[in-house]
Design a protein around this motif. Structure first.
Motif, mmCIF file in Angstrom:
data_model
loop_
_atom_site.group_PDB
_atom_site.id
_atom_site.type_symbol
_atom_site.label_atom_id
_atom_site.label_comp_id
_atom_site.label_asym_id
_atom_site.label_seq_id
_atom_site.Cartn_x
_atom_site.Cartn_y
_atom_site.Cartn_z
ATOM 1 N N GLN A 18 0.841 -1.201 0.000
ATOM 2 C CA GLN A 18 0.000 0.000 0.000
ATOM 3 C C GLN A 18 0.877 1.253 0.000
ATOM 4 O O GLN A 18 0.636 2.185 -0.768
ATOM 5 C CB GLN A 18 -0.923 0.025 1.228
ATOM 6 C CG GLN A 18 -2.016 -1.016 1.193
ATOM 7 C CD GLN A 18 -2.806 -1.050 2.474
ATOM 8 O OE1 GLN A 18 -2.243 -1.038 3.566
ATOM 9 N NE2 GLN A 18 -4.131 -1.098 2.360
ATOM 10 N N ALA A 43 -8.732 3.003 -4.437
ATOM 11 C CA ALA A 43 -9.165 1.687 -4.920
ATOM 12 C C ALA A 43 -7.966 0.792 -5.191
ATOM 13 O O ALA A 43 -7.981 -0.399 -4.869
ATOM 14 C CB ALA A 43 -9.996 1.853 -6.192
ATOM 15 N N GLU A 44 -6.910 1.367 -5.750
ATOM 16 C CA GLU A 44 -5.717 0.595 -6.089
ATOM 17 C C GLU A 44 -5.029 0.006 -4.859
ATOM 18 O O GLU A 44 -4.536 -1.114 -4.890
ATOM 19 C CB GLU A 44 -4.728 1.491 -6.852
ATOM 20 C CG GLU A 44 -3.575 0.737 -7.469
ATOM 21 C CD GLU A 44 -2.619 1.635 -8.235
ATOM 22 O OE1 GLU A 44 -1.529 1.138 -8.573
ATOM 23 O OE2 GLU A 44 -2.932 2.810 -8.481
ATOM 24 N N CYS A 45 -5.045 0.761 -3.763
ATOM 25 C CA CYS A 45 -4.358 0.228 -2.576
ATOM 26 C C CYS A 45 -5.313 -0.240 -1.489
ATOM 27 O O CYS A 45 -4.881 -0.576 -0.390
ATOM 28 C CB CYS A 45 -3.319 1.223 -2.054
ATOM 29 S SG CYS A 45 -3.926 2.842 -1.710
ATOM 30 N N GLY A 46 -6.612 -0.294 -1.788
ATOM 31 C CA GLY A 46 -7.572 -0.860 -0.842
ATOM 32 C C GLY A 46 -7.804 -0.035 0.405
ATOM 33 O O GLY A 46 -8.070 -0.570 1.474
ATOM 34 N N LEU A 47 -7.720 1.286 0.271
ATOM 35 C CA LEU A 47 -7.982 2.178 1.400
ATOM 36 C C LEU A 47 -9.223 3.003 1.096
ATOM 37 O O LEU A 47 -9.655 3.075 -0.051
ATOM 38 C CB LEU A 47 -6.795 3.139 1.603
ATOM 39 C CG LEU A 47 -5.461 2.528 2.007
ATOM 40 C CD1 LEU A 47 -4.363 3.577 1.929
ATOM 41 C CD2 LEU A 47 -5.525 1.943 3.398
ATOM 42 N N SER A 48 -9.772 3.628 2.123
ATOM 43 C CA SER A 48 -10.893 4.539 1.878
ATOM 44 C C SER A 48 -10.319 5.839 1.319
ATOM 45 O O SER A 48 -9.128 6.116 1.460
ATOM 46 C CB SER A 48 -11.643 4.822 3.185
ATOM 47 O OG SER A 48 -10.874 5.668 4.018
ATOM 48 N N GLU A 49 -11.188 6.625 0.704
ATOM 49 C CA GLU A 49 -10.735 7.919 0.174
ATOM 50 C C GLU A 49 -10.249 8.813 1.312
ATOM 51 O O GLU A 49 -9.290 9.561 1.146
ATOM 52 C CB GLU A 49 -11.859 8.598 -0.599
ATOM 53 C CG GLU A 49 -12.114 7.926 -1.939
ATOM 54 C CD GLU A 49 -13.332 8.498 -2.646
ATOM 55 O OE1 GLU A 49 -13.370 9.722 -2.860
ATOM 56 O OE2 GLU A 49 -14.239 7.705 -2.962
ATOM 57 N N THR A 52 -6.786 7.728 2.302
ATOM 58 C CA THR A 52 -5.849 8.112 1.251
ATOM 59 C C THR A 52 -5.588 9.614 1.297
ATOM 60 O O THR A 52 -4.436 10.053 1.220
ATOM 61 C CB THR A 52 -6.389 7.703 -0.139
ATOM 62 O OG1 THR A 52 -6.722 6.312 -0.090
ATOM 63 C CG2 THR A 52 -5.365 7.933 -1.228
#
Length: 78
Positions: A18, A43-49, A52
């Protein structure tokens, strides 16, 4: 860095992959992602906006400090 109160990047508990994605975007794409870019990175690293956006805020402050700039974005454009 504000690590003691749990508000720094240390408190975010990110996996190495991530961090790699976030760092790549920070250095190669933009230091100030717009909403659409932020959504894609999240979305690419599987975190919420929100997570991020927080990472980018903290990373920007860290970068600005290392460049000898004020931690908050002001009149100087990076």
């Amino acid at each position: 860095m504000a690590g003691r109160n749990g508000d720094g990047m240390e408190g975010m508990q990110l996996a190495e992959d991530q961090i790699k994605v976030l760092e790549e975007n920070f250095t190669k794409v933009t230091k100030h992602p717009d909403e659409a870019t932020l959504m894609l990175i999240a979305a690419e690293c599987g975190l919420s906006e929100q997570e991020t956006a927080k990472w980018f805020r903290l990373r920007n402050a860290q970068w600005r400090q290392s460049e000898g700039l004020p931690a908050e974005q002001g009149s100087v454009k990076d």
